[in-house]
Design a protein around this motif. Sequence first.
Motif, PDB file in Angstrom:
ATOM      1  N   PHE A 190      36.571  45.618  32.424  1.00  0.00           N
ATOM      2  CA  PHE A 190      38.018  45.513  32.287  1.00  0.00           C
ATOM      3  C   PHE A 190      38.538  44.444  33.252  1.00  0.00           C
ATOM      4  N   PRO A 191      39.761  43.969  33.023  1.00  0.00           N
ATOM      5  CA  PRO A 191      40.307  42.931  33.913  1.00  0.00           C
ATOM      6  C   PRO A 191      40.451  43.424  35.351  1.00  0.00           C
ATOM      7  N   ILE A 192      40.181  42.520  36.270  1.00  0.00           N
ATOM      8  CA  ILE A 192      40.337  42.843  37.689  1.00  0.00           C
ATOM      9  C   ILE A 192      40.534  41.539  38.456  1.00  0.00           C
ATOM     10  N   ASP A 193      41.436  41.559  39.410  1.00  0.00           N
ATOM     11  CA  ASP A 193      41.651  40.425  40.301  1.00  0.00           C
ATOM     12  C   ASP A 193      40.810  40.689  41.543  1.00  0.00           C
ATOM     13  N   GLN A 194      39.558  40.190  41.501  1.00  0.00           N
ATOM     14  CA  GLN A 194      38.605  40.550  42.543  1.00  0.00           C
ATOM     15  C   GLN A 194      38.965  39.882  43.863  1.00  0.00           C
ATOM     16  N   THR A 195      38.965  40.667  44.943  1.00  0.00           N
ATOM     17  CA  THR A 195      39.316  40.165  46.272  1.00  0.00           C
ATOM     18  C   THR A 195      38.164  40.253  47.255  1.00  0.00           C
ATOM     19  N   SER A 196      37.080  40.898  46.854  1.00  0.00           N
ATOM     20  CA  SER A 196      35.865  40.972  47.663  1.00  0.00           C
ATOM     21  C   SER A 196      34.743  41.384  46.719  1.00  0.00           C
ATOM     22  N   LEU A 197      33.508  41.380  47.212  1.00  0.00           N
ATOM     23  CA  LEU A 197      32.400  41.739  46.338  1.00  0.00           C
ATOM     24  C   LEU A 197      32.542  43.168  45.837  1.00  0.00           C
ATOM     25  N   GLY A 198      33.083  44.043  46.686  1.00  0.00           N
ATOM     26  CA  GLY A 198      33.197  45.447  46.306  1.00  0.00           C
ATOM     27  C   GLY A 198      34.619  45.916  46.061  1.00  0.00           C
ATOM     28  N   GLY A 199      35.540  44.995  45.891  1.00  0.00           N
ATOM     29  CA  GLY A 199      36.926  45.389  45.686  1.00  0.00           C
ATOM     30  C   GLY A 199      37.711  44.374  44.892  1.00  0.00           C
ATOM     31  N   GLY A 200      38.868  44.799  44.424  1.00  0.00           N
ATOM     32  CA  GLY A 200      39.734  43.917  43.658  1.00  0.00           C
ATOM     33  C   GLY A 200      40.933  44.691  43.154  1.00  0.00           C
ATOM     34  N   LYS A 201      41.989  43.966  42.849  1.00  0.00           N
ATOM     35  CA  LYS A 201      43.216  44.605  42.385  1.00  0.00           C
ATOM     36  C   LYS A 201      43.079  45.000  40.915  1.00  0.00           C
ATOM     37  N   LEU A 202      43.309  46.276  40.645  1.00  0.00           N
ATOM     38  CA  LEU A 202      43.217  46.778  39.281  1.00  0.00           C
ATOM     39  C   LEU A 202      44.308  46.153  38.414  1.00  0.00           C
ATOM     40  N   SER A 203      43.898  45.664  37.240  1.00  0.00           N
ATOM     41  CA  SER A 203      44.835  45.101  36.272  1.00  0.00           C
ATOM     42  C   SER A 203      44.997  46.089  35.119  1.00  0.00           C
ATOM     43  N   PRO A 204      46.019  45.906  34.261  1.00  0.00           N
ATOM     44  CA  PRO A 204      46.125  46.762  33.072  1.00  0.00           C
ATOM     45  C   PRO A 204      44.817  46.746  32.287  1.00  0.00           C
ATOM     46  N   MET A 205      44.306  47.912  31.943  1.00  0.00           N
ATOM     47  CA  MET A 205      42.970  48.013  31.369  1.00  0.00           C
ATOM     48  C   MET A 205      42.931  47.774  29.866  1.00  0.00           C
ATOM     49  N   GLY A 206      43.986  48.140  29.149  1.00  0.00           N
ATOM     50  CA  GLY A 206      43.969  47.979  27.708  1.00  0.00           C
ATOM     51  C   GLY A 206      42.966  48.923  27.059  1.00  0.00           C
ATOM     52  N   LYS A 207      42.578  48.634  25.817  1.00  0.00           N
ATOM     53  CA  LYS A 207      41.576  49.404  25.070  1.00  0.00           C
ATOM     54  C   LYS A 207      41.926  50.891  24.965  1.00  0.00           C
ATOM     55  N   GLY A 208      43.213  51.215  25.069  1.00  0.00           N
ATOM     56  CA  GLY A 208      43.637  52.600  24.910  1.00  0.00           C
ATOM     57  C   GLY A 208      43.569  53.445  26.163  1.00  0.00           C
ATOM     58  N   PHE A 209      43.222  52.865  27.296  1.00  0.00           N
ATOM     59  CA  PHE A 209      43.094  53.619  28.550  1.00  0.00           C
ATOM     60  C   PHE A 209      44.457  53.779  29.239  1.00  0.00           C
ATOM     61  N   LEU A 210      44.660  54.955  29.851  1.00  0.00           N
ATOM     62  CA  LEU A 210      45.864  55.220  30.641  1.00  0.00           C
ATOM     63  C   LEU A 210      45.538  55.315  32.128  1.00  0.00           C
ATOM     64  N   ALA A 211      44.310  54.983  32.486  1.00  0.00           N
ATOM     65  CA  ALA A 211      43.866  55.124  33.875  1.00  0.00           C
ATOM     66  C   ALA A 211      44.588  54.177  34.819  1.00  0.00           C
ATOM     67  N   ASP A 212      45.184  53.118  34.284  1.00  0.00           N
ATOM     68  CA  ASP A 212      45.857  52.151  35.158  1.00  0.00           C
ATOM     69  C   ASP A 212      47.275  52.573  35.532  1.00  0.00           C
ATOM     70  N   ILE A 213      47.780  53.635  34.906  1.00  0.00           N
ATOM     71  CA  ILE A 213      49.159  54.074  35.177  1.00  0.00           C
ATOM     72  C   ILE A 213      49.324  54.440  36.652  1.00  0.00           C
ATOM     73  N   GLY A 214      50.238  53.755  37.307  1.00  0.00           N
ATOM     74  CA  GLY A 214      50.519  54.012  38.716  1.00  0.00           C
ATOM     75  C   GLY A 214      49.514  53.396  39.677  1.00  0.00           C
ATOM     76  N   LEU A 215      48.480  52.725  39.126  1.00  0.00           N
ATOM     77  CA  LEU A 215      47.437  52.178  40.003  1.00  0.00           C
ATOM     78  C   LEU A 215      47.299  50.656  39.925  1.00  0.00           C
ATOM     79  N   VAL A 216      48.008  50.017  39.013  1.00  0.00           N
ATOM     80  CA  VAL A 216      47.906  48.563  38.870  1.00  0.00           C
ATOM     81  C   VAL A 216      48.242  47.884  40.191  1.00  0.00           C
ATOM     82  N   GLY A 217      47.377  46.988  40.619  1.00  0.00           N
ATOM     83  CA  GLY A 217      47.568  46.271  41.876  1.00  0.00           C
ATOM     84  C   GLY A 217      46.866  46.903  43.059  1.00  0.00           C
ATOM     85  N   GLN A 218      46.414  48.156  42.891  1.00  0.00           N
ATOM     86  CA  GLN A 218      45.676  48.809  43.974  1.00  0.00           C
ATOM     87  C   GLN A 218      44.200  48.391  43.927  1.00  0.00           C
ATOM     88  N   ASP A 219      43.531  48.524  45.064  1.00  0.00           N
ATOM     89  CA  ASP A 219      42.141  48.107  45.166  1.00  0.00           C
ATOM     90  C   ASP A 219      41.222  49.081  44.427  1.00  0.00           C
TER      91      ASP A 219
END
Length: 531
Positions: A190-219
């Motif tokens: 899924f899309p991610i704005d990677q900021t380190s090898l083991g981390g990155g800012k969560l982007s909207p996931m799409g594909k029918g997922f609701l897991a990004d709700i309230g978490l977009v931009g968090q590591d």
Amino acid sequence: MTQFRKAFMAAVVKSLLRGKTLIQAILSYWLSGNKKSKETGTQKKSLQQFLKDAEAALVGPISGDGLQELSVKLKQQILDALQADVQCMLPSYSHQLPVGSEYGQFLALDVGGSTLRVALVELRGREKGSENATEIVSMQNYRITKEVKDLEGIAFFEWMAARITETIQTTLNREHSVEKPLPVSMAWSFPIDQTSLGGGKLSPMGKGFLADIGLVGQDLGDIVKTACKNQNLNVELKAILNDSSACLLSRAYSHSSTRFGLILGTGVNIAAYLPVSAISRSKFGERPAGWFDEASHVIVNTELGMFGSKILPLTRWDRQLSKEHPRPDFQPLEYMTSGMYLGEIVRLILVDAIQTTGLMGGVVPPSLTELYSLGTETISTIEGDTTADLSEAISCFSEKHPSSHAPSVIDMSAIKAIASFVSVRSSALIASAVYALWDIRQEGDQKLLTTLPESSPLRITVEEDLNMEKTTVAFNGSVIEQYPGYLASCQRYISELLESKPSGENKSIELVSAKESSLTGAAVALACLDS
């Protein structure tokens, strides 16, 4: 059908992937042997002209020097993107390739659109041979159902954590100490704005997922750690990879000459291991202190499908596909090469042929009036049919696309010819991209070498790379793995492009399969950190 005609049709089928020989064989049979047809002579000639025009439009531009010229243009687009474009040629945080002596068992996750896989991967070293260097010791597959996709925010990641715990306790037969963090690596689809090898800012996931709700931009690393902690599992996400990077790393462990990872299934992408000096510093964003001191090369996510604007040899069918696409200019190369679109291109051509030549009795099967109704899997079956009467292809096509007109051997031969033109073109375009990236890497290393002092230890590594006779391109994906003749065609075009370059003498670029590359590549990334 007489014995002569049976023998002739066997010869027609046998030559189906031979370009003009195919057309000549089909139409020679049509014109000389199908005298009882109700179709007029004009219609028969029209089909002949249609197939010739289709071949000229699809295969003509990649014949002769055409593919080499296209590769030069593609190379320039890639070079430009290395300096400025923010959407393509994205440098990752992975700058280490395995040396092949990493050993141990590593926990790897593969999070896809429909499945979560948790696996224990064992690395045994290159001396065990390419087939035995890695092994998935145990693996659990968990379907990501609609109910799981509907989990909002942290609840989805807690579901993931529960599955990791379940795998550790049951499949791996072990408990995990809460005090000591369990290192894991993850292939994330899924899309991610990677900021380190083991981390990155969560982007909207799409594909029918609701897991990004309230978490977009968090590591993402922090999200996974928190979710696991809520499940009494102490986990540290140490590496996040996309599928092409994982593909590269998975084969680099067993094949030291691996510098590229190609994904070609529903979509297309390539990861390339390139000199840091070939990439504009502005594309790296903020990096940890000392990162540039350690990294001479880095794995780059090319986002290959986005290239090709204004340089690809578009046909009227390609333009029709783009016109009907919600994002017509987003991924020009992907629209002409990947499994999502190959069947659709064939559908557009086939409907055109039916309406203008009388193919299939002039009757368009009702289902073929719908966009994307002709799957790449279906045309793969048609191209793969080697029976003299094309019975397997006819059966498959008739089942998926019923019509008042039963397809004949001639109908299916023409469809098979059209499919072959489309698939061969795809393989050639992918070959041109692989060759362009190889050439960019060669030139980048040559420039890097001129900047290194004689005493630099890096000189030896760069010189060895430049003198490397064989470069390995790891690959994964349904099209390149399963489509009949595709892999051989792509390899042939790559070799021809390499032979056309003076500096390509005594060098080779070899496509090598990377099975289960998401999990294996994730494990290798983790091993490189621990070594």
